[in-house]
Design a protein around this motif. Sequence first.
Motif, mmCIF file in Angstrom:
data_model
loop_
_atom_site.group_PDB
_atom_site.id
_atom_site.type_symbol
_atom_site.label_atom_id
_atom_site.label_comp_id
_atom_site.label_asym_id
_atom_site.label_seq_id
_atom_site.Cartn_x
_atom_site.Cartn_y
_atom_site.Cartn_z
ATOM 1 N N SER A 28 20.360 -20.558 14.700
ATOM 2 C CA SER A 28 20.278 -21.810 14.132
ATOM 3 C C SER A 28 21.558 -22.448 13.789
ATOM 4 O O SER A 28 21.579 -23.811 13.949
ATOM 5 C CB SER A 28 19.682 -21.600 12.753
ATOM 6 O OG SER A 28 20.350 -20.727 11.843
ATOM 7 N N GLU A 29 22.502 -22.019 13.808
ATOM 8 C CA GLU A 29 24.017 -22.554 13.576
ATOM 9 C C GLU A 29 24.274 -22.960 14.625
ATOM 10 O O GLU A 29 24.783 -24.537 14.816
ATOM 11 C CB GLU A 29 24.807 -21.516 12.883
ATOM 12 C CG GLU A 29 24.618 -20.841 11.667
ATOM 13 C CD GLU A 29 25.033 -21.604 10.615
ATOM 14 O OE1 GLU A 29 25.871 -22.472 10.605
ATOM 15 O OE2 GLU A 29 24.270 -21.451 9.538
ATOM 16 N N ILE A 30 24.338 -22.627 15.889
ATOM 17 C CA ILE A 30 24.716 -23.055 17.178
ATOM 18 C C ILE A 30 23.938 -24.229 17.402
ATOM 19 O O ILE A 30 24.242 -25.052 18.241
ATOM 20 C CB ILE A 30 24.862 -21.959 18.223
ATOM 21 C CG1 ILE A 30 25.580 -22.449 19.411
ATOM 22 C CG2 ILE A 30 23.674 -21.208 18.378
ATOM 23 C CD1 ILE A 30 27.115 -22.914 19.292
ATOM 24 N N GLY A 34 36.100 -17.826 21.001
ATOM 25 C CA GLY A 34 35.765 -16.470 20.752
ATOM 26 C C GLY A 34 36.589 -15.345 21.576
ATOM 27 O O GLY A 34 36.822 -15.587 22.765
ATOM 28 N N ARG A 35 37.057 -14.333 20.938
ATOM 29 C CA ARG A 35 37.673 -13.137 21.729
ATOM 30 C C ARG A 35 36.909 -12.495 22.586
ATOM 31 O O ARG A 35 37.315 -11.866 23.744
ATOM 32 C CB ARG A 35 38.214 -12.306 20.892
ATOM 33 C CG ARG A 35 37.649 -11.471 20.094
ATOM 34 C CD ARG A 35 38.480 -10.543 19.292
ATOM 35 N NE ARG A 35 37.677 -9.942 18.124
ATOM 36 C CZ ARG A 35 38.295 -9.150 17.352
ATOM 37 N NH1 ARG A 35 39.676 -8.729 17.366
ATOM 38 N NH2 ARG A 35 37.285 -8.656 16.327
ATOM 39 N N ARG A 36 35.455 -12.446 22.542
ATOM 40 C CA ARG A 36 34.427 -11.667 23.614
ATOM 41 C C ARG A 36 33.507 -12.933 24.148
ATOM 42 O O ARG A 36 33.982 -13.926 24.229
ATOM 43 C CB ARG A 36 33.730 -10.571 22.615
ATOM 44 C CG ARG A 36 34.479 -9.709 21.973
ATOM 45 C CD ARG A 36 33.985 -8.508 21.523
ATOM 46 N NE ARG A 36 33.143 -8.682 20.265
ATOM 47 C CZ ARG A 36 32.129 -8.027 19.912
ATOM 48 N NH1 ARG A 36 31.916 -6.842 20.529
ATOM 49 N NH2 ARG A 36 31.720 -8.075 18.626
ATOM 50 N N GLY A 37 32.565 -12.168 24.731
ATOM 51 C CA GLY A 37 31.769 -13.172 25.411
ATOM 52 C C GLY A 37 30.507 -13.819 24.655
ATOM 53 O O GLY A 37 30.351 -13.535 23.503
ATOM 54 N N SER A 94 29.871 -9.098 5.191
ATOM 55 C CA SER A 94 29.037 -9.024 6.267
ATOM 56 C C SER A 94 27.696 -9.648 5.510
ATOM 57 O O SER A 94 27.365 -9.394 4.262
ATOM 58 C CB SER A 94 28.861 -7.876 6.831
ATOM 59 O OG SER A 94 28.482 -6.968 5.794
ATOM 60 N N GLY A 95 26.738 -10.055 6.315
ATOM 61 C CA GLY A 95 25.207 -10.406 5.874
ATOM 62 C C GLY A 95 25.185 -11.663 5.377
ATOM 63 O O GLY A 95 26.262 -12.418 5.094
ATOM 64 N N VAL A 96 24.048 -12.149 5.098
ATOM 65 C CA VAL A 96 23.817 -13.223 4.460
ATOM 66 C C VAL A 96 23.527 -12.858 2.872
ATOM 67 O O VAL A 96 23.617 -12.016 2.474
ATOM 68 C CB VAL A 96 22.619 -14.012 5.152
ATOM 69 C CG1 VAL A 96 22.858 -14.647 6.494
ATOM 70 C CG2 VAL A 96 21.340 -12.949 4.909
ATOM 71 N N GLY A 142 37.683 -17.857 16.108
ATOM 72 C CA GLY A 142 36.315 -17.046 15.589
ATOM 73 C C GLY A 142 35.317 -17.749 15.836
ATOM 74 O O GLY A 142 35.146 -18.835 15.842
ATOM 75 N N GLN A 143 34.056 -16.856 15.963
ATOM 76 C CA GLN A 143 32.754 -17.453 16.296
ATOM 77 C C GLN A 143 31.625 -17.060 15.352
ATOM 78 O O GLN A 143 30.391 -16.651 15.864
ATOM 79 C CB GLN A 143 32.426 -17.165 17.811
ATOM 80 C CG GLN A 143 33.154 -18.021 18.731
ATOM 81 C CD GLN A 143 32.987 -18.068 20.251
ATOM 82 O OE1 GLN A 143 32.409 -16.776 20.617
ATOM 83 N NE2 GLN A 143 33.208 -18.874 20.867
ATOM 84 N N GLY A 144 32.058 -16.646 14.174
ATOM 85 C CA GLY A 144 30.981 -16.403 13.027
ATOM 86 C C GLY A 144 30.469 -17.524 12.351
ATOM 87 O O GLY A 144 30.826 -18.761 13.055
ATOM 88 N N ASN A 145 29.361 -17.569 11.473
ATOM 89 C CA ASN A 145 28.949 -18.556 11.155
ATOM 90 C C ASN A 145 29.927 -19.662 10.200
ATOM 91 O O ASN A 145 29.940 -20.902 10.033
ATOM 92 C CB ASN A 145 27.841 -18.081 10.305
ATOM 93 C CG ASN A 145 26.593 -17.818 10.879
ATOM 94 O OD1 ASN A 145 26.419 -18.397 12.029
ATOM 95 N ND2 ASN A 145 25.684 -17.103 10.520
ATOM 96 N N VAL A 146 31.120 -18.986 9.743
ATOM 97 C CA VAL A 146 31.835 -19.769 8.807
ATOM 98 C C VAL A 146 32.829 -20.686 9.976
ATOM 99 O O VAL A 146 32.921 -21.888 9.613
ATOM 100 C CB VAL A 146 33.072 -18.934 8.265
ATOM 101 C CG1 VAL A 146 34.068 -19.761 7.464
ATOM 102 C CG2 VAL A 146 32.297 -18.113 7.071
ATOM 103 N N ALA A 147 32.888 -20.264 11.045
ATOM 104 C CA ALA A 147 33.734 -21.090 12.152
ATOM 105 C C ALA A 147 32.727 -22.082 12.504
ATOM 106 O O ALA A 147 32.884 -23.215 12.707
ATOM 107 C CB ALA A 147 33.903 -20.257 13.246
#
Length: 462
Positions: A213-215, A201-204, A378-380, A157-162
Amino acid sequence: MPNELGTNQRPLRVAIVGSGPSGFYAAESLFKSENNVIVGMFERLPAPYGLVRYGVAPDHDKIKNVTKVYEKIAAREGFSFFGNVEIGKDLTIHQLRKFYDAVIFTSGAEADRKLGIEGEDLVGSHTATEFVAWYNGHPDYRDRQFDLSCESVAVIGQGNVAMDVARILCKTIDELKKTDIAQHALDALAESKIKEVHIIGRRGPAQAAFSSSEIKEFGELEDCVPAVDPKELELNYASQTELEDTSNAAKKKNFDILKGFVSVPQGNKQKKLFVQFRRSPAAMYPLEKSSNKLGKVYLERNELIGEPGQQKSRGTGEKEELKCGLLFRSIGYRGIPIKGLPFHDQWGIIPNQEGRVADSEHIFPGLYTAGWIKRGPSGVIGTNKPDSEETVKHLLEDMSDLNPCKNPSDEAIIGLLKELNVRFISFEEWKKIDAAEIARGQESGKSREKFVSLDEMLSVLE
Ligand code: NAP
């Protein structure tokens, strides 16, 4: 005849179940209305603030400053906090309704979605939620064990939690030791042998869910360097179109940061962060058949199909193996049901119509919901403010039709909790615990040292 709720003679009494951002924003919105309102906030854990305390990463302490806003809301006349009270267990919704005219459920999304693949339950395969709650000192997770003696970790997964999970694994102890990370986690991380973290990540790269900011932070770490293979950043036509769309500026920024990572000198830092795209875990296996410990994950290569903005991943059948002794599934949270309320099992939310609890047949009078348990995870943090306001707006519209509670008294609810032997924590008591945590942290140069059990918290109050 309309009831008198909201007047000085008979204030509107609202119970809020859950003390995270959406709960506090619901309380704020009620207090801002022109009605006379009394709010009782019920929290399963002894301490307030939900995901701000137990979800936000310890090294992102500025985000936690939002609790100052919540403290001000808690200081409003008519606000009471009942920590360590679980609705559905310590008190039923029926019991709660005796003391409150309406209830707003803001219990968030505590559980995880599952991948549903072979080997998911091997030792070493964890949910991100467990790890996040563990390093944040959540009482339910303080005894979890994570084997940090392996060299390679996969984060799915590539969300902010990841991103949070990967960053905590990649940082040095010096980078973490001044934060409010739980001491048990700091001690375990000090022994970590991890050298490679793979974020998959499963997509691109044009669809990655993380924030720029996280990456970007991965390019600024003391002893970890990002490693991105340029092949990972190849785009199909639809993805190029997505990035050219000016409304996708945040995704374009992500892409530019990733492109920058391709040419980062690898130097002699101890850890590497690999960012990989278009791959889905297909199965997890131990290294030896007889073992129940994770040793490797098979990743299936994906292609993207669909129109720009709606591309989905589809397996190509091509598989590759990634050796890893630890894997975190970070594919989104989901809510858990509350006894006495309808639940949408597939979406993991309380079904509702703009905050009014409702199943397919009818609206449940006097019951409302806000936040992640209303709309999904979802969301911050700030996204919860308008969401809670929408719910409160409907509650106030319904006010004259609400069935007033039988026993509109704080003494009465306190009396019942005492009778039931439920040791609740008031906000005044929480403030003492809070001060003690900060003082404890100062001794070791940390912003706070959390208490990780109810007993520890109660000992402060003796
Ligand atoms: P998220 O942002 O929804 O990301 C979920 C990730 O899991 C996506 O990469 C998604 O890929 C992937 N995924 C879902 N199902 C999958 C499957 N079956 N197989 C493989 N991958 C799968 O969720 P989150 O990271 O849990 O974050 C929750 C919310 O909290 C988000 O709004 C996030 O921004 C917020 N948050 C913010 C911060 C911050 O502001 N610093 C920190 C933490 C969390 P697809 O894109 O392909 O669906």
